[in-house]
Write a protein that holds these residues in place. Structure first.
Motif, PDB file in Angstrom:
ATOM      1  N   LEU A  22      97.441  72.846  47.684  1.00 57.27           N
ATOM      2  CA  LEU A  22      96.942  71.932  48.382  1.00 57.27           C
ATOM      3  C   LEU A  22      98.132  71.587  49.690  1.00 57.27           C
ATOM      4  CD1 LEU A  22      95.460  69.258  45.722  1.00 57.27           C
ATOM      5  CD2 LEU A  22      94.141  70.417  47.742  1.00 57.27           C
ATOM      6  N   ASP A  23      99.334  71.557  49.302  1.00 54.52           N
ATOM      7  CA  ASP A  23     100.281  71.161  50.252  1.00 54.52           C
ATOM      8  C   ASP A  23     100.451  72.218  51.204  1.00 54.52           C
ATOM      9  OD1 ASP A  23     102.841  69.754  51.065  1.00 54.52           O
ATOM     10  OD2 ASP A  23     103.783  71.759  50.430  1.00 54.52           O
ATOM     11  N   LYS A  24     100.268  73.625  50.665  1.00 46.62           N
ATOM     12  CA  LYS A  24     100.223  74.567  51.762  1.00 46.62           C
ATOM     13  C   LYS A  24      98.797  74.611  52.673  1.00 46.62           C
ATOM     14  CE  LYS A  24     104.101  76.331  50.569  1.00 46.62           C
ATOM     15  NZ  LYS A  24     105.079  75.999  51.239  1.00 46.62           N
ATOM     16  N   ALA A  25      97.922  74.346  52.099  1.00 45.83           N
ATOM     17  CA  ALA A  25      96.535  74.159  52.835  1.00 45.83           C
ATOM     18  C   ALA A  25      96.755  73.043  53.960  1.00 45.83           C
ATOM     19  CB  ALA A  25      95.301  73.849  52.179  1.00 45.83           C
ATOM     20  N   ILE A  26      97.495  71.917  53.605  1.00 48.61           N
ATOM     21  CA  ILE A  26      98.011  70.894  54.620  1.00 48.61           C
ATOM     22  C   ILE A  26      98.801  71.017  55.618  1.00 48.61           C
ATOM     23  CG2 ILE A  26      98.583  68.501  54.848  1.00 48.61           C
ATOM     24  CD1 ILE A  26      97.086  68.194  51.836  1.00 48.61           C
ATOM     25  N   THR A  27     100.147  71.817  55.182  1.00 53.43           N
ATOM     26  CA  THR A  27     101.109  72.028  55.916  1.00 53.43           C
ATOM     27  C   THR A  27     101.487  73.220  56.677  1.00 53.43           C
ATOM     28  OG1 THR A  27     102.516  72.409  54.049  1.00 53.43           O
ATOM     29  CG2 THR A  27     102.305  70.193  54.737  1.00 53.43           C
ATOM     30  N   ALA A  28     101.133  74.252  55.823  1.00 56.00           N
ATOM     31  CA  ALA A  28     101.324  75.775  56.345  1.00 56.00           C
ATOM     32  C   ALA A  28     100.454  76.352  57.099  1.00 56.00           C
ATOM     33  CB  ALA A  28     101.865  76.511  55.020  1.00 56.00           C
ATOM     34  N   LEU A  29      99.074  76.224  56.821  1.00 59.12           N
ATOM     35  CA  LEU A  29      97.985  76.972  57.342  1.00 59.12           C
ATOM     36  C   LEU A  29      97.916  76.519  58.860  1.00 59.12           C
ATOM     37  CD1 LEU A  29      95.131  76.991  54.666  1.00 59.12           C
ATOM     38  CD2 LEU A  29      96.783  78.739  55.316  1.00 59.12           C
ATOM     39  N   ARG A  30      97.424  77.355  59.638  1.00 57.62           N
ATOM     40  CA  ARG A  30      97.122  77.087  61.051  1.00 57.62           C
ATOM     41  C   ARG A  30      95.742  77.170  61.172  1.00 57.62           C
ATOM     42  NH1 ARG A  30     101.740  78.325  64.583  1.00 57.62           N
ATOM     43  NH2 ARG A  30     103.481  78.940  63.239  1.00 57.62           N
ATOM     44  N   TYR A  31      95.116  75.783  61.794  1.00 58.07           N
ATOM     45  CA  TYR A  31      93.809  75.881  62.136  1.00 58.07           C
ATOM     46  C   TYR A  31      93.307  75.497  63.530  1.00 58.07           C
ATOM     47  CZ  TYR A  31      93.909  74.113  57.203  1.00 58.07           C
ATOM     48  OH  TYR A  31      93.947  73.790  55.632  1.00 58.07           O
TER      49      TYR A  31
END
Length: 67
Positions: A22-31
């Protein structure tokens, strides 16, 4: 939590992995289109789950209580 012993099953370790994911989906992915209402709504939902996940002892418990 498991003292680096991954042989033994510990349900709480799945909570740790889910929190990390969840942390990676929130902070590391580029949308794309991060300013849209729907993006903001779902990022907010992910953040809420991330904040609440440590209240559970297993992912099964989390799912049974939330879905």
């Amino acid at each position: 939590m498991n003292q680096n012993n991954w042989e033994r099953f510990e349900p709480y370790s799945n909570i740790l992995w889910l929190h990390y994911t969840l942390d990676k989906a929130i902070t590391a992915l580029r949308y794309k289109n991060i300013q849209t209402k729907i993006h903001k709504e779902y990022i907010s939902k992910l953040k809420q789950i991330k904040n609440d996940i440590f209240n559970y002892n297993s992912v099964k418990e989390f799912v049974l209580n939330n879905f």
